[in-house]
Enzyme design. Structure first.
Site, PDB file in Angstrom:
ATOM      1  N   HIS A 140      -3.419   7.237   2.399  1.00 55.52           N
ATOM      2  CA  HIS A 140      -3.703   5.957   1.836  1.00 55.52           C
ATOM      3  C   HIS A 140      -5.323   5.354   2.286  1.00 55.52           C
ATOM      4  CE1 HIS A 140      -3.967   1.966   0.636  1.00 55.52           C
ATOM      5  NE2 HIS A 140      -3.952   1.505   1.919  1.00 55.52           N
ATOM      6  N   CYS A 159       0.863  -1.177  -0.016  1.00 52.78           N
ATOM      7  CA  CYS A 159      -0.018   0.023   0.074  1.00 52.78           C
ATOM      8  C   CYS A 159       0.909   1.378   0.042  1.00 52.78           C
ATOM      9  CB  CYS A 159      -1.014  -0.204   1.278  1.00 52.78           C
ATOM     10  SG  CYS A 159      -2.239  -1.433   1.007  1.00 52.78           S
ATOM     11  N   ASN A 179     -10.099  -0.181  -0.713  1.00 51.93           N
ATOM     12  CA  ASN A 179      -8.375   0.016  -0.642  1.00 51.93           C
ATOM     13  C   ASN A 179      -7.888  -0.803  -2.094  1.00 51.93           C
ATOM     14  OD1 ASN A 179      -5.836  -0.269  -0.257  1.00 51.93           O
ATOM     15  ND2 ASN A 179      -6.087  -1.172   1.802  1.00 51.93           N
TER      16      ASN A 179
HETATM   17  N1  COA Z   1     -18.493  -8.538   8.851  1.00 51.47           N
HETATM   18  C1  COA Z   1     -19.211  -8.501  10.002  1.00 51.47           C
HETATM   19  N2  COA Z   1     -18.438  -8.913  11.020  1.00 51.47           N
HETATM   20  C2  COA Z   1     -17.028  -8.805  10.868  1.00 51.47           C
HETATM   21  C3  COA Z   1     -16.211  -8.569   9.654  1.00 51.47           C
HETATM   22  C4  COA Z   1     -17.247  -8.353   8.435  1.00 51.47           C
HETATM   23  N3  COA Z   1     -16.876  -8.253   7.130  1.00 51.47           N
HETATM   24  N4  COA Z   1     -15.174  -8.787   9.773  1.00 51.47           N
HETATM   25  C5  COA Z   1     -14.863  -9.189  10.970  1.00 51.47           C
HETATM   26  N5  COA Z   1     -16.120  -9.067  11.726  1.00 51.47           N
HETATM   27  C6  COA Z   1     -16.365  -9.223  13.227  1.00 51.47           C
HETATM   28  C7  COA Z   1     -15.095 -10.078  13.943  1.00 51.47           C
HETATM   29  O1  COA Z   1     -15.244 -11.313  13.794  1.00 51.47           O
HETATM   30  C8  COA Z   1     -15.276  -9.599  15.210  1.00 51.47           C
HETATM   31  O2  COA Z   1     -16.304 -10.465  15.732  1.00 51.47           O
HETATM   32  P1  COA Z   1     -16.257 -10.908  17.511  1.00 51.47           P
HETATM   33  O3  COA Z   1     -16.098  -9.767  18.064  1.00 51.47           O
HETATM   34  O4  COA Z   1     -17.545 -11.528  17.708  1.00 51.47           O
HETATM   35  O5  COA Z   1     -14.887 -11.770  17.484  1.00 51.47           O
HETATM   36  C9  COA Z   1     -15.976  -8.165  15.059  1.00 51.47           C
HETATM   37  O6  COA Z   1     -16.514  -8.085  13.768  1.00 51.47           O
HETATM   38  C10 COA Z   1     -14.997  -7.061  15.363  1.00 51.47           C
HETATM   39  O7  COA Z   1     -13.814  -7.525  14.839  1.00 51.47           O
HETATM   40  P2  COA Z   1     -12.488  -6.647  14.423  1.00 51.47           P
HETATM   41  O8  COA Z   1     -11.680  -7.340  13.826  1.00 51.47           O
HETATM   42  O9  COA Z   1     -12.096  -6.122  15.872  1.00 51.47           O
HETATM   43  O10 COA Z   1     -13.001  -5.400  13.435  1.00 51.47           O
HETATM   44  P3  COA Z   1     -12.291  -4.118  13.373  1.00 51.47           P
HETATM   45  O11 COA Z   1     -13.038  -3.291  13.869  1.00 51.47           O
HETATM   46  O12 COA Z   1     -10.914  -4.353  13.721  1.00 51.47           O
HETATM   47  O13 COA Z   1     -12.514  -4.087  11.716  1.00 51.47           O
HETATM   48  C11 COA Z   1     -10.829  -4.544   9.788  1.00 51.47           C
HETATM   49  C12 COA Z   1     -11.804  -5.103  10.845  1.00 51.47           C
HETATM   50  C13 COA Z   1     -10.159  -5.491   8.969  1.00 51.47           C
HETATM   51  C14 COA Z   1     -11.824  -3.894   8.840  1.00 51.47           C
HETATM   52  C15 COA Z   1      -9.945  -3.397  10.565  1.00 51.47           C
HETATM   53  O14 COA Z   1      -9.115  -4.065  11.556  1.00 51.47           O
HETATM   54  C16 COA Z   1      -9.046  -2.862   9.614  1.00 51.47           C
HETATM   55  O15 COA Z   1      -9.446  -2.093   8.488  1.00 51.47           O
HETATM   56  N6  COA Z   1      -8.070  -2.852   9.687  1.00 51.47           N
HETATM   57  C17 COA Z   1      -6.891  -2.478   8.924  1.00 51.47           C
HETATM   58  C18 COA Z   1      -6.568  -3.110   7.648  1.00 51.47           C
HETATM   59  C19 COA Z   1      -5.774  -2.517   6.514  1.00 51.47           C
HETATM   60  O16 COA Z   1      -5.673  -1.206   6.557  1.00 51.47           O
HETATM   61  N7  COA Z   1      -5.209  -3.291   5.839  1.00 51.47           N
HETATM   62  C20 COA Z   1      -4.495  -3.125   4.591  1.00 51.47           C
HETATM   63  C21 COA Z   1      -3.236  -2.471   4.768  1.00 51.47           C
HETATM   64  S1  COA Z   1      -3.051  -1.051   4.533  1.00 51.47           S
END
Ligand code: COA
Length: 329
Positions: A256, A116, A286
């Site tokens: 980004h 990224c 993204n």
């Molecule tokens: N739909 C519904 N629920 C989802 C889900 C989805 N697509 N993805 C995860 N969940 C659930 C999880 O299983 C978790 O459930 P639980 O509490 O019962 O275990 C809950 O939602 C919270 O999950 P969590 O991983 O804490 O969510 P989050 O708020 O961190 O969001 C991302 C997840 C991936 C969207 C977030 O962490 C993110 O954007 N991270 C950065 C990723 C990134 O930038 N990547 C590219 C590199 S630059």
């Protein structure tokens, strides 16, 4: 005579027509539109479905548009850099294919990874060749066909990524505009938290790697999130400090587009109002190396000559950084 900088003298973007909405994803994995919108800010992403097309074709479309817009002949390009982690093939580099597809007969080209942060690293690399006086016309492309490495049964990743490409032209400029400075960083320990495990020399493709679904992007989203905010905020801070810029001196921050909550968090930490932050994540998700040039493309009409624009990114590696660009037109 002022010092030579590499100015961005044109930008063009290209995204596929096909959309994958949150409602489409509801049919593929256990998720819903409300969760995706509130946790990521994404409403839809573009997916490349044209038969036989790959990353080089998205790049070629962006570069052709760029050349037409800037009145540049393909034969005038000296160097073409493609930032991508989804090149058409392991080798040759996609940049070579793009040069062939756009008719850049006098150019050489290479790909640059950095996930990224790829466009940021490629832009600073291309700028060095212009600033040094080695080349006069350098094209820098950021493009990824993330749909080719996304597991559409994994709700942690499939809701985030999309496909797209953007390209800029760099040319020498002596009026103080262009790429002024950059802060680039890396931490290889981050490879454990964001990667595509197989297909390289460590785990060459085999029936086992395919069965283990290791040819898809994988991430520990929560930990990447924290590092992304920290990395981008720190790099912007350092860049502003050493260029003696206050928040008021900066016209735009181009971050980004990984997650809307990451973007707002970076803006809050730095004290910028959201009116100064470019955002198009709701439409494209993204697109990895594509996000920064696609933002420049969409906000081009709002930029003014001499604007201080800070581009910032964080990605797999880990890699991150910030770049100060004085808009040249
Ligand atoms: N739909 C519904 N629920 C989802 C889900 C989805 N697509 N993805 C995860 N969940 C659930 C999880 O299983 C978790 O459930 P639980 O509490 O019962 O275990 C809950 O939602 C919270 O999950 P969590 O991983 O804490 O969510 P989050 O708020 O961190 O969001 C991302 C997840 C991936 C969207 C977030 O962490 C993110 O954007 N991270 C950065 C990723 C990134 O930038 N990547 C590219 C590199 S630059």
């Amino acid at each position: 005579m002022g010092k030579t900088h590499a100015a961005v003298t044109g930008v063009f973007g290209w995204v596929p027509e096909d959309k994958l909405t949150n409602f489409d994803l509801e049919k593929l994995v256990d998720t819903n539109d409300e969760w995706i919108r509130s946790r990521t800010g994404i409403e839809e992403r573009r997916i490349l479905r044209t038969p036989g097309w790959a990353t080089s074709d998205m790049c070629a479309e962006a570069v052709k548009g760029l050349l037409e817009k800037t009145g540049t002949k393909p034969g005038e390009i000296d160097l073409l850099i493609v930032a991508t982690v989804t090149g058409d093939m392991v080798f040759p580099d996609t940049a070579n294919t793009v040069c062939d597809k756009v008719g850049a007969k006098n150019a050489f080209g290479f790909d640059l990874g950095a996930a990224c942060s790829g466009f940021l690293f490629a832009l600073s690399t291309g700028a060095q060749f212009v600033q040094a006086g080695t080349y006069k016309k350098v094209v820098v492309v950021g493009a990824d066909m993330m749909s080719s490495i996304i597991d559409y049964t994994d709700r942690n990743t499939c809701v985030i990524f999309g496909d797209g490409a953007g390209a800029v032209l760099l040319e020498p400029c002596k009026d103080g505009n262009g790429v002024v400075d950059f802060v680039l960083r890396g931490d290889g320990a981050g490879r454990e938290l964001l990667h595509m495990k197989a297909g390289g020399s460590l785990h060459p493709a085999s029936n086992e790697t395919v069965a283990r679904r290791e040819h898809y992007a994988w991430q520990d989203g929560k930990r990447v999130f924290v590092q992304a905010v920290k990395g981008m905020t720190g790099a912007c801070d350092e860049l502003m400090r050493r260029n003696h810029l206050t928040k008021e001196d900066v016209a735009w921050v181009v971050p980004h587009q990984a997650n809307m909550r990451i973007i707002t968090s970076v803006a809050e930490h730095l004290g910028f109002p959201m009116e100064k932050i470019t955002v198009n994540i709701q439409k494209y998700g993204n697109t990895t190396a594509g996000t920064l040039p696609l933002c420049l493309w969409e906000y081009e009409n709002q930029f003014k000559k001499g604007d201080n624009i800070i581009l910032t990114a964080f990605g797999g590696g880990f890699t991150w950084g910030a770049l100060l660009l004085k808009w040249a037109y």
